[in-house]
Design an enzyme around this catalytic site. Structure first.
Site, mmCIF file in Angstrom:
data_model
loop_
_atom_site.group_PDB
_atom_site.id
_atom_site.type_symbol
_atom_site.label_atom_id
_atom_site.label_comp_id
_atom_site.label_asym_id
_atom_site.label_seq_id
_atom_site.Cartn_x
_atom_site.Cartn_y
_atom_site.Cartn_z
ATOM 1 N N GLY A 194 3.890 3.749 5.230
ATOM 2 C CA GLY A 194 5.002 3.377 6.100
ATOM 3 C C GLY A 194 5.578 2.008 5.824
ATOM 4 N N GLY B 279 7.303 1.296 2.977
ATOM 5 C CA GLY B 279 8.452 1.416 2.078
ATOM 6 C C GLY B 279 8.113 1.416 0.599
ATOM 7 N N SER B 280 6.875 1.811 0.235
ATOM 8 C CA SER B 280 6.492 1.696 -1.178
ATOM 9 C C SER B 280 7.352 2.573 -2.097
ATOM 10 C CB SER B 280 5.011 1.982 -1.387
ATOM 11 O OG SER B 280 4.746 3.343 -1.197
ATOM 12 N N ASP C 190 14.897 2.674 4.424
ATOM 13 C CA ASP C 190 13.880 2.077 3.542
ATOM 14 C C ASP C 190 14.520 1.399 2.338
ATOM 15 O OD1 ASP C 190 12.215 3.228 5.333
ATOM 16 O OD2 ASP C 190 10.962 4.280 3.884
ATOM 17 N N ALA D 87 10.538 3.527 -1.722
ATOM 18 C CA ALA D 87 11.865 2.902 -1.920
ATOM 19 C C ALA D 87 11.716 1.638 -2.764
ATOM 20 C CB ALA D 87 12.486 2.573 -0.564
ATOM 21 N N ALA D 88 10.637 0.884 -2.503
ATOM 22 C CA ALA D 88 10.450 -0.388 -3.224
ATOM 23 C C ALA D 88 10.255 -0.147 -4.720
ATOM 24 C CB ALA D 88 9.270 -1.150 -2.641
ATOM 25 N N PRO E 167 0.833 -1.201 0.000
ATOM 26 C CA PRO E 167 0.000 0.000 0.000
ATOM 27 C C PRO E 167 0.870 1.255 0.000
ATOM 28 C CG PRO E 167 -0.265 -1.231 2.065
ATOM 29 C CD PRO E 167 0.674 -2.014 1.209
HETATM 30 C C1 MEV Z 1 10.240 6.068 6.959
HETATM 31 O O1 MEV Z 1 9.892 4.770 6.552
HETATM 32 C C2 MEV Z 1 11.238 6.022 8.060
HETATM 33 C C3 MEV Z 1 11.684 7.373 8.596
HETATM 34 O O2 MEV Z 1 12.544 7.120 9.710
HETATM 35 C C4 MEV Z 1 12.403 8.204 7.560
HETATM 36 C C5 MEV Z 1 13.756 7.623 7.178
HETATM 37 O O3 MEV Z 1 14.316 6.798 7.905
HETATM 38 O O4 MEV Z 1 14.250 8.034 6.117
HETATM 39 C C6 MEV Z 1 10.502 8.184 9.118
#
Ligand code: MEV
Length: 318
Positions: free
Chosen positions: A102, A104-105, A149, A107-108, A98
Site C-alpha cells: 500500500g 505505491g511500489s 499512486d 507506481a514508483a 516494501p
Molecule cells: C491503492 O494504493 C489505492 C486504491 O485506491 C486504488 C487506486 O486508487 O487506484 C486502492
C-alpha cells in the site's frame, strides 16, 4: 577507460490519509508523498540482451510474480513510447519501498524506470506524459487505477485528489504526527479493487455504494479538520473510515490488530492505508512523545516496520 553511458530515475513512496478505494469511484482522497522510502532505477548500456537486477526490499520483492509483472509492463510501456528496443541495456532497481504494502511500489517502479529510460535516450518527459505512461502500466498491474499512486509517487506535494480532475495541492498543516505500521503481509491491490467492483454489482450493491459515498464524505470532513488544525477530529474520521473499509472487506486480521493496538496506546485515530488486505496502517498522535508510544505499541503488536512522520502544523492543536 571508456565511460559507460548510464542514467537514473527516482520515485518515492506514498501514503493515503483518506479515501482509498472510494477514489476509484470518483470520490475525493487525501494523500501525501512518503520520501522515507524510495526507489531508484539505473539504466546502463551493455552488450547483448536486456538484463534486470532488482534488489528490492531485502531482495524479497524480486521473487514476487506481481512485482516482476509491474516491472516488465513499466519497461515495455516506456520503451514503446520511446520507440526503442530493450537490447544493449542493463536495468538495476534499488528500492526501500516494501512491495505490495500500500505504499505505491508498483507506481514508483514505473515512475523511476520511465524517468531513467527517457533520460537515457535524451528524450523530453513532461509530467503529463510521465503520468500517462505510468497509468498505462498501472492499468495492467492494478486493473482499474484511480491515478492517485502515479501522482503521489512522482510528485512532491500532498494532494486533495479526485480522479480525472486537475491536482489540488493540499498542505497538511495540522499539528499532529502520523505513525505508519507495516503488517509485513502483502496485500494485492488488484484483488481488493476487483472484489469491491464485484460487490458493487451484487445483490447488496446499495449498501456497498453507500460505504463508498460515506468514505467520500469522511474525506471531505477530514479536509476541513486539517484546515481547522483539529487532529482529534481527523483521528475520529480516520476511525470511521477504517470501519467503512472493513465493511468493504479490504481490512485483514493483522491490520485490525495494529489498528486496535494504536488506539489502545491513545492514538487519536487509526486506519488501514492503500489497497489493504495486508500492507500498512496509519495512526495519528498529537505529539512526538505520544507518537513514540503508539509506535512501541505497534511494534509489540507485530508491526515489522514503523515510521513516524511529523505533519506540517505549527499552531497548537485544538
Ligand atoms: C491503492 O494504493 C489505492 C486504491 O485506491 C486504488 C487506486 O486508487 O487506484 C486502492
Amino acid at each position: 577507460m571508456m565511460k559507460i553511458k548510464c542514467a537514473t530515475g527516482k520515485a518515492h513512496g506514498k501514503i493515503i490519509l483518506m479515501g482509498e478505494h472510494a477514489v476509484v469511484y470518483g470520490e475525493p482522497s487525501i494523500a501525501l508523498p512518503f520520501p522515507a522510502v524510495d526507489m531508484v532505477a539505473t539504466i546502463c548500456e551493455k552488450e547483448g540482451p536486456l538484463t534486470v537486477d532488482c534488489s528490492y526490499y531485502n531482495g524479497i520483492a524480486s521473487e514476487m510474480p506481481e512485482v516482476l509483472e509491474s516491472l516488465r509492463t513499466a519497461i515495455l510501456t516506456a520503451l514503446d513510447a520511446l520507440q526503442k528496443k530493450s537490447d544493449n541495456l542493463s536495468i538495476t532497481i534499488e528500492s526501500s519501498i516494501p512491495a505490495e504494502r500500500g505504499m505505491g511500489s508498483s507506481a514508483a517502479v514505473s515512475v523511476a524506470l520511465t524517468r531513467a529510460l527517457f533520460r537515457y535516450f535524451d528524450a523530453e518527459l513532461t509530467d503529463e506524459r510521465l503520468l500517462t505512461l505510468v497509468n498505462i502500466a498501472e492499468k495492467i498491474a492494478h486493473g482499474n487505477p484511480s491515478g492517485l499512486d502515479a501522482a503521489m509517487t512522482s510528485g512532491d506535494d500532498p494532494l486533495y485528489f479526485i480522479k480525472g480532475k486537475p491536482f489540488e495541492k493540499f498542505p497538511l498543516n495540522i499539528s499532529a504526527c502520523m505513525i505508519v505500521g507495516d503488517t509485513g503481509i502483502t496485500g494485492q491491490t488488484r484483488e481488493a479493487v476487483a472484489s469491491i467492483a464485484q460487490k458493487l454489482k451484487g445483490e447488496q450493491k446499495d449498501l456497498y455504494l453507500n460505504a463508498i459515498k460515506t468514505l467520500g464524505r469522511l474525506t471531505g470532513q477530514a479536509k476541513c479538520a486539517i484546515e481547522e488544525n483539529n487532529p482529534a477530529l481527523l483521528g475520529k474520521l480516520m476511525n470511521e473510515a477504517h470501519a467503512e473499509l472493513t465493511f468493504l472487506d479490504v481490512s485483514s486480521k493483522k491490520l485490525d490488530q495494529l489498528v486496535t493496538a494504536a488506539r489502545s496506546a491513545n492514538a487519536l485515530g487509526a486506519k488501514l492505508t492503500g489497497g489493504g488486505r495486508g500492507g500498512c496502517m496509519i495512526a495519528l498522535a498529537a505529539t512526538q512523545a505520544e507518537a513514540k508510544k503508539v509506535e512501541q505499541a505497534l511494534q509489540q503488536a507485530g508491526a515489522v516496520r514503523t515510521w513516524i512522520y511529523q505533519m506540517g502544523g505549527k499552531k497548537d492543536a485544538k
